[in-house]
Enzyme design. Structure first.
Site, short mmCIF file in Angstrom:
data_model
loop_
_atom_site.label_atom_id
_atom_site.label_comp_id
_atom_site.label_asym_id
_atom_site.label_seq_id
_atom_site.Cartn_x
_atom_site.Cartn_y
_atom_site.Cartn_z
NE ARG A 99 44.98 39.43 44.74
CZ ARG A 99 45.10 38.12 44.51
NH1 ARG A 99 44.06 37.39 44.17
NH2 ARG A 99 46.28 37.52 44.66
CG HIS B 105 40.68 34.49 47.51
ND1 HIS B 105 41.30 35.69 47.71
CD2 HIS B 105 41.36 33.90 46.49
CE1 HIS B 105 42.30 35.83 46.85
NE2 HIS B 105 42.34 34.74 46.10
P1 NDP Z 1 49.27 36.91 34.31
O1 NDP Z 1 50.32 37.89 34.71
O2 NDP Z 1 49.68 35.65 33.66
O3 NDP Z 1 48.21 37.63 33.34
C1 NDP Z 1 47.73 38.90 33.56
C2 NDP Z 1 46.94 39.33 32.32
O4 NDP Z 1 46.34 40.61 32.58
C3 NDP Z 1 47.82 39.50 31.08
O5 NDP Z 1 47.14 39.04 29.93
C4 NDP Z 1 48.03 41.02 31.01
O6 NDP Z 1 48.23 41.52 29.70
C5 NDP Z 1 46.70 41.50 31.53
N1 NDP Z 1 46.80 42.87 32.04
C6 NDP Z 1 47.51 43.32 33.11
N2 NDP Z 1 47.37 44.65 33.25
C7 NDP Z 1 46.56 45.05 32.25
C8 NDP Z 1 46.04 46.31 31.85
N3 NDP Z 1 46.34 47.43 32.50
N4 NDP Z 1 45.24 46.36 30.77
C9 NDP Z 1 44.94 45.23 30.08
N5 NDP Z 1 45.38 43.99 30.41
C10 NDP Z 1 46.18 43.91 31.48
O7 NDP Z 1 48.43 36.61 35.64
P2 NDP Z 1 47.63 35.28 36.01
O8 NDP Z 1 46.70 34.98 34.90
O9 NDP Z 1 48.55 34.22 36.46
O10 NDP Z 1 46.81 35.78 37.31
C11 NDP Z 1 45.89 36.85 37.22
C12 NDP Z 1 45.32 37.20 38.59
O11 NDP Z 1 44.40 36.21 39.02
C13 NDP Z 1 46.32 37.27 39.74
O12 NDP Z 1 47.08 38.44 39.72
C14 NDP Z 1 45.39 37.20 40.94
O13 NDP Z 1 44.94 38.51 41.26
C15 NDP Z 1 44.20 36.38 40.43
N6 NDP Z 1 44.11 35.05 41.09
C16 NDP Z 1 42.96 34.71 41.76
C17 NDP Z 1 42.83 33.48 42.36
C18 NDP Z 1 41.55 33.08 43.04
O14 NDP Z 1 41.52 32.04 43.72
N7 NDP Z 1 40.47 33.82 42.90
C19 NDP Z 1 43.93 32.50 42.35
C20 NDP Z 1 45.08 32.94 41.60
C21 NDP Z 1 45.16 34.17 41.00
P3 NDP Z 1 49.56 41.12 28.85
O15 NDP Z 1 49.44 39.64 28.60
O16 NDP Z 1 49.44 41.89 27.60
O17 NDP Z 1 50.72 41.46 29.72
#
Ligand code: NDP
Length: 309
Positions: A224, A272
């Site tokens: 984001r 995006h």
């Molecule tokens: P997931 O929920 O599957 O994965 C999120 C990851 O981030 C997990 O590994 C999590 O750790 C990690 N994480 C979250 N908070 C923290 C933190 N504070 N410190 C360290 N690691 C953290 O999400 P997705 O992979 O499905 O999606 C990720 C993001 O991608 C979406 O939220 C969205 O913002 C973005 N996106 C962008 C798109 C685009 O077109 N540009 C399209 C779709 C999504 P843990 O595994 O340990 O919980």
């Protein structure tokens, strides 16, 4: 039993048609005007302005039409106990990984430099950099980040990843916690952000963290826009510490007309588009989750409201 599609029309029209086709027993309304509020049990949305949710007293479920739920969770009148689901789409994950890889290879093969040379009629060869010497660090190893990491590793990049809990992915070095972040940044030539936007990750790519990257490092952000403090990023590029960035997401979309990202020579800005979810899957997951919510069964891809993703 009814679903309200509360999305911009470019998504609402196809998703409404798919819902109606897949579940003739469920009433589907596109937009709020025609809906009978007492019948709405699920809403598909991207964001929700104040005042929308309280209008639906029988609401059981809010379905995000996307993987990221930051806009939905920010709705001030979203009840604490309202289940929220999100889209998990393997096709979208692959699409995002392809996009990130394309941007990384564009950087390592200096294709932007050659595009500039071509415009100037300049024939000049640069010595390419071996992928094995270009270290990738992926922020977030969830559904999207783990696919990104897997693809980088598969073609020979050394890959590390940072997440809240260790992931033990083959060929991917694990980092967790603040110390882990600093350690990973210090050995990252291409930093890829696939984090969700939460209070903990908002603004985390600022001067302090980005300065920990080695000289010449490159940033690719598909998480984001709010993850990056844009002024800090641009300053570090202008100072020569970072070599540039590919930004697919912005705090304000589209960025303001005078935002430097439009014209900065070392920024690749895309609107995006890393990858959209399949609308068929958005419709299917919402129908399945509404049926599960009615039967009291566990929901697919339910968001952890406490964690914020
Ligand atoms: P997931 O929920 O599957 O994965 C999120 C990851 O981030 C997990 O590994 C999590 O750790 C990690 N994480 C979250 N908070 C923290 C933190 N504070 N410190 C360290 N690691 C953290 O999400 P997705 O992979 O499905 O999606 C990720 C993001 O991608 C979406 O939220 C969205 O913002 C973005 N996106 C962008 C798109 C685009 O077109 N540009 C399209 C779709 C999504 P843990 O595994 O340990 O919980």
């Amino acid at each position: 039993m009814a679903i309200l599609v509360h999305l911009p029309s470019f998504m609402a029209v196809p998703i409404t048609a798919l819902l109606r086709e897949a579940a003739p027993d469920i009433t589907v309304w596109n937009g709020r005007e025609a809906a009978v509020p007492e019948e709405v049990e699920a809403i598909i949305a991207w964001g929700l302005k104040p005042g929308v949710l309280p209008a639906y007293p029988k609401l059981r479920l809010v379905c995000a039409a996307t993987a990221g739920v930051d806009k939905l969770l920010a709705a001030p009148d979203l009840p604490q106990d309202m289940p929220v689901t999100r889209i998990v789409d393997p096709g979208q994950q692959t699409g995002i990984a392809h996009f990130v890889l394309a941007m990384a290879l564009r950087h390592t093969r200096e294709l932007g430099v050659y595009a500039g040379q071509q415009r100037r009629g300049e024939w000049k060869r640069h010595r390419g950099r071996a992928l094995s010497g270009c270290r990738v660090g992926v922020l977030g190893l969830g559904e999207i980040g783990s696919e990104v990491a897997r693809m980088f590793a598969a073609i020979g990049f050394p890959v590390a990843g940072w997440s809240r809990s260790p992931k033990h992915l083959p060929g991917v070095a694990d980092f967790t916690g603040e110390d882990g972040l600093d350690a990973m940044l210090a050995q990252t030539d291409i930093l890829v952000c696939t984090l969700p936007l939460t209070p903990q990750t908002d603004g985390m790519l600022d001067r302090r963290t980005l300065s920990r990257l080695p000289q010449g490092a490159y940033l690719i952000n598909v998480g984001r826009g709010e993850h990056v403090v844009e002024a800090d990023l641009l300053a570090l590029i202008d100072e020569g510490h970072l070599s540039g960035a590919a930004l697919d997401v912005f705090a304000k979309e589209p960025p303001a007309a005078d935002d430097p990202v439009w014209t900065h020579p070392r920024i690749e800005a895309t609107p995006h588009i890393a990858a959209d979810p399949s609308y068929e899957l958005v419709a299917q997951q919402c129908i399945e989750n509404l049926r599960r919510a009615r039967d009291g069964r566990p929901l697919l891809n339910q968001v952890d409201r406490q964690a914020g993703y």
